[in-house]
Design a protein around this motif. Structure first.
Motif, PDB file in Angstrom:
ATOM      1  N   ASP A   6       9.833   6.060  43.516  1.00 45.07           N
ATOM      2  CA  ASP A   6       9.893   4.690  43.020  1.00 45.07           C
ATOM      3  C   ASP A   6       8.880   4.415  41.905  1.00 45.07           C
ATOM      4  O   ASP A   6       9.086   3.535  41.071  1.00 45.07           O
ATOM      5  N   ALA A   7       7.789   5.197  41.891  1.00 50.58           N
ATOM      6  CA  ALA A   7       6.762   4.983  40.868  1.00 50.58           C
ATOM      7  C   ALA A   7       7.240   5.466  39.497  1.00 50.58           C
ATOM      8  O   ALA A   7       6.712   5.059  38.474  1.00 50.58           O
ATOM      9  N   SER A   8       8.241   6.352  39.484  1.00 52.57           N
ATOM     10  CA  SER A   8       8.832   6.775  38.206  1.00 52.57           C
ATOM     11  C   SER A   8       9.839   5.743  37.749  1.00 52.57           C
ATOM     12  O   SER A   8       9.800   5.257  36.628  1.00 52.57           O
ATOM     13  N   GLN A  96      -6.283   6.032  33.836  1.00 49.74           N
ATOM     14  CA  GLN A  96      -5.304   5.763  32.771  1.00 49.74           C
ATOM     15  C   GLN A  96      -4.158   6.748  32.673  1.00 49.74           C
ATOM     16  O   GLN A  96      -4.308   7.936  32.885  1.00 49.74           O
ATOM     17  N   HIS A  97      -3.043   6.224  32.281  1.00 49.04           N
ATOM     18  CA  HIS A  97      -1.825   6.975  31.999  1.00 49.04           C
ATOM     19  C   HIS A  97      -1.821   7.321  30.508  1.00 49.04           C
ATOM     20  O   HIS A  97      -2.462   6.635  29.708  1.00 49.04           O
ATOM     21  N   ASN A  98      -1.069   8.334  30.128  1.00 54.37           N
ATOM     22  CA  ASN A  98      -0.988   8.693  28.710  1.00 54.37           C
ATOM     23  C   ASN A  98      -0.393   7.580  27.852  1.00 54.37           C
ATOM     24  O   ASN A  98      -0.569   7.579  26.632  1.00 54.37           O
ATOM     25  N   SER A 144      -3.153   2.793  39.832  1.00 50.82           N
ATOM     26  CA  SER A 144      -2.895   4.170  39.429  1.00 50.82           C
ATOM     27  C   SER A 144      -1.552   4.655  39.949  1.00 50.82           C
ATOM     28  O   SER A 144      -1.193   4.428  41.109  1.00 50.82           O
ATOM     29  N   ASN A 145      -0.840   5.368  39.090  1.00 50.60           N
ATOM     30  CA  ASN A 145       0.426   5.965  39.504  1.00 50.60           C
ATOM     31  C   ASN A 145       0.185   7.298  40.207  1.00 50.60           C
ATOM     32  O   ASN A 145       1.130   7.959  40.616  1.00 50.60           O
ATOM     33  N   VAL A 146      -1.096   7.696  40.352  1.00 52.83           N
ATOM     34  CA  VAL A 146      -1.394   8.968  41.026  1.00 52.83           C
ATOM     35  C   VAL A 146      -1.883   8.712  42.453  1.00 52.83           C
ATOM     36  O   VAL A 146      -1.315   9.231  43.411  1.00 52.83           O
ATOM     37  N   CYS A 169       0.594  -2.855  33.932  1.00 52.41           N
ATOM     38  CA  CYS A 169       1.143  -3.250  35.236  1.00 52.41           C
ATOM     39  C   CYS A 169       2.330  -2.385  35.631  1.00 52.41           C
ATOM     40  O   CYS A 169       3.198  -2.830  36.395  1.00 52.41           O
ATOM     41  N   ALA A 170       2.365  -1.156  35.122  1.00 51.47           N
ATOM     42  CA  ALA A 170       3.504  -0.280  35.402  1.00 51.47           C
ATOM     43  C   ALA A 170       3.753  -0.157  36.908  1.00 51.47           C
ATOM     44  O   ALA A 170       4.892  -0.159  37.359  1.00 51.47           O
ATOM     45  N   GLN A 171       2.679  -0.056  37.681  1.00 52.97           N
ATOM     46  CA  GLN A 171       2.847   0.163  39.120  1.00 52.97           C
ATOM     47  C   GLN A 171       2.686  -1.101  39.949  1.00 52.97           C
ATOM     48  O   GLN A 171       2.766  -1.051  41.178  1.00 52.97           O
ATOM     49  N   THR A 172       2.441  -2.224  39.303  1.00 53.02           N
ATOM     50  CA  THR A 172       2.212  -3.435  40.098  1.00 53.02           C
ATOM     51  C   THR A 172       3.232  -4.543  39.847  1.00 53.02           C
ATOM     52  O   THR A 172       3.402  -5.416  40.704  1.00 53.02           O
ATOM     53  N   GLY A 190      10.499  -2.792  33.050  1.00 58.36           N
ATOM     54  CA  GLY A 190      11.562  -3.507  33.750  1.00 58.36           C
ATOM     55  C   GLY A 190      12.240  -2.667  34.820  1.00 58.36           C
ATOM     56  O   GLY A 190      12.887  -3.192  35.725  1.00 58.36           O
ATOM     57  N   HIS A 191      12.056  -1.355  34.722  1.00 60.27           N
ATOM     58  CA  HIS A 191      12.898  -0.463  35.525  1.00 60.27           C
ATOM     59  C   HIS A 191      12.250   0.029  36.815  1.00 60.27           C
ATOM     60  O   HIS A 191      12.841   0.796  37.562  1.00 60.27           O
ATOM     61  N   LYS A 192      10.997  -0.374  37.039  1.00 59.67           N
ATOM     62  CA  LYS A 192      10.343   0.086  38.276  1.00 59.67           C
ATOM     63  C   LYS A 192      10.431  -1.044  39.303  1.00 59.67           C
ATOM     64  O   LYS A 192      11.491  -1.285  39.856  1.00 59.67           O
TER      65      LYS A 192
HETATM   66  C1  LIG Z   1       0.418   3.645  35.052  1.00 59.91           C
HETATM   67  C2  LIG Z   1       1.600   3.771  34.132  1.00 59.91           C
HETATM   68  N1  LIG Z   1       1.532   3.271  32.886  1.00 59.91           N
HETATM   69  C3  LIG Z   1       2.572   3.336  32.034  1.00 59.91           C
HETATM   70  C4  LIG Z   1       3.770   3.931  32.386  1.00 59.91           C
HETATM   71  C5  LIG Z   1       4.883   3.997  31.398  1.00 59.91           C
HETATM   72  O1  LIG Z   1       5.982   3.271  31.777  1.00 59.91           O
HETATM   73  P1  LIG Z   1       7.415   3.487  31.079  1.00 59.91           P
HETATM   74  O2  LIG Z   1       7.818   4.880  31.411  1.00 59.91           O
HETATM   75  O3  LIG Z   1       8.263   2.457  31.699  1.00 59.91           O
HETATM   76  O4  LIG Z   1       7.267   3.296  29.618  1.00 59.91           O
HETATM   77  C6  LIG Z   1       3.887   4.478  33.681  1.00 59.91           C
HETATM   78  C7  LIG Z   1       5.138   5.145  34.108  1.00 59.91           C
HETATM   79  O5  LIG Z   1       5.191   5.942  34.984  1.00 59.91           O
HETATM   80  C8  LIG Z   1       2.783   4.386  34.567  1.00 59.91           C
HETATM   81  O6  LIG Z   1       2.847   4.870  35.814  1.00 59.91           O
END
Ligand SMILES: Cc1ncc(COP(=O)(O)O)c(C=O)c1O
Lengths: 373, 80
Positions: A6-8, A96-98, A144-146, A169-172, A190-192
């Protein structure tokens, strides 16, 4: 298949989301902001209503400052590139995410990292010491998504002392209640957690924020000027909008709203707690999730001793029909901090539509894999 | 009495204006913005001149970003 990623992206989507998308594609069809005929007006209205809904959802006082983007990555790019330039300074918080690391590297501000693992109180004094006169933004991964570390936004906002907050807010989004402050820039997919389709994200910002557009083009408005329109949302929405995706997002937000964000959180958390408890009894399994319950969202990482995470995920998929993501999850620094670099982890990320039986199957499968290794 | 038109900056603002016009009970029609009234948004709200005060109230209530009001006068839309 048991879907635990679901996090993806969330899956499945509610039927109303499919229908909304099909309706926009099949029955509306026209391009919003481009015509005065009936179907173009309907497209305008669909966009307007979804924007108003998103403003309510994210507590944004001015709905013209809520724009639709192609996704959270784009929202973050628009926020960071729209606010910052080389020579500025930013403070970066959370794992942080990339989607943040790379736009920051492209813009080139000086970066100070505020590392915090969720243990103990958020140290506002230590944070404040990182602020400089040229600090233009505080960039925070809300969760964090990890490892699911949830950053305390209110405390951070107070400590930032008027410096704009760019919040990933990707994960929240759809999982934790989010209110857009007047110096906040909220970036959401929008998709998570909002249960919409891929290809749409949200950028919501307060009245004290001005964003330079990163992409410019036709908006159907202010057409006599070569520059970007001065007024939001047009300023940040050039080109044809993804109306089917926006319609789907509207339906998704309505569904989430009907369930209630707190109830979504509660249900997913019950699944995650159950999974965590069972996995913690399996020899050789290590879990990465903040110990303090107030500091976490319902997703966590784990490793199985002596087994590469990609191999573990592969076994889950191949032998058990369970979908989990493995590796670095686009978040290098998180793994450096957690000590799981370079192999990464396997992630357990339940969705609202998972059931306790999915956790039973998952825990049994991990138990089997750990025994065989 | 003539007709008036309210022109807003963006489509978003025009649709927001509709809500406040409705709340102030101003009967209106969304119409294509007549040529020459600025090249911003293509829609505008048309209403009877006697509703102008209520329309002004709607603009104030909604904190709406109004570009201009016009009255149909002598065969042309004159800014008021
Ligand atoms: C913490 C975080 N930031 C940003 C993103 C990027 O989101 P998107 O793939 O919808 O652009 C993700 C997606 O997994 C994420 O987990």
């Amino acid at each position: 298949m048991i879907y635990l990623d679901d996090a993806s992206t969330s899956f499945p989507k509610p039927p109303s989301v499919h229908e909304a998308m099909l309706h926009a594609l099949r029955d509306v069809g026209a391009n919003p902001g481009r015509g005065g005929y009936a179907s173009a007006r309907e497209a305008d209205r669909l966009l307007y209503e979804t924007r108003s809904l998103a403003a309510d959802f994210f507590g944004a006082a001015d709905s013209s400052r809520v724009v639709f983007t192609p996704g959270c990555t784009y929202s973050l790019n628009m926020a960071l590139k729209g606010l910052l330039k080389a020579g500025d300074h930013v403070v970066v918080c959370g794992r942080q995410h990339n989607a943040v690391v790379r736009p920051l590297a492209a813009v080139g501000p000086a970066v100070s990292n505020f590392d915090w693992d969720g243990r103990g109180q958020f140290d506002a004094k230590a944070f404040s010491r990182l602020l400089r006169p040229e600090t233009k933004a505080v960039v925070v991964n809300h969760a964090s998504n990890v490892d699911g570390l949830l950053f305390p936004l209110d405390e951070l906002r107070d400590a930032a002392n008027g410096v704009p907050l760019v919040i990933d807010c990707a994960q929240t989004a759809g999982v934790v209640e989010i209110r857009t402050g007047e110096r906040d820039v909220v970036c959401a997919p929008g998709h998570k957690g909002l249960w919409g389709s891929a290809g749409v994200g949200i950028l919501a910002f307060g009245k004290k924020i001005e964003l330079e557009p990163v992409v410019v083009g036709g908006t159907g408005s202010f057409s006599e000027d070569a520059g970007a329109p001065p007024a939001y949302p047009d300023r940040l929405e050039p080109g044809t909008m993804n109306l089917p995706g926006i319609a789907a997002l509207g339906a998704g937000m309505r569904e989430v709203g009907a369930v209630g964000v707190a109830n979504v959180f509660r249900k997913k958390m019950a699944l995650a707690l159950d999974a965590c408890e069972r996995l913690s009894k399996i020899r050789g399994v290590k879990i990465y999730w903040p110990a303090d319950e107030a500091r976490r969202v319902p997703l966590f990482s784990f490793t199985v001793e002596g087994l590469d995470p990609s191999e573990a995920a592969d076994l889950l998929d191949r032998d058990h029909g369970i979908a989990c993501r493995s590796g670095l999850h686009c978040a290098l620094r998180a793994h450096v901090e957690l000590g799981t670099f370079p192999v990464g982890t396997v992630r357990f990320a339940p969705g609202y539509f998972n059931v306790p039986g999915d956790v039973d199957a998952f825990a049994a499968a991990v138990g089997e894999i750990a025994k065989k290794r | 009495m003539s007709d008036c038109i309210a022109v807003f900056e963006t489509t978003h603002e025009t649709l927001r204006a509709e809500e406040f016009f409705r709340a102030q009970k101003v009967p209106f029609r969304p119409v294509l913005r007549p040529r020459g009234l600025g090249a911003s948004c293509r829609m505008a709200l048309r209403f009877a001149e006697e509703e102008l005060e209520k329309a002004r109230k709607a603009v104030a209530e909604g904190n709406l970003v109004l570009k201009s009001f016009h009255r149909f006068d002598g065969g042309a839309w004159v800014k008021i």
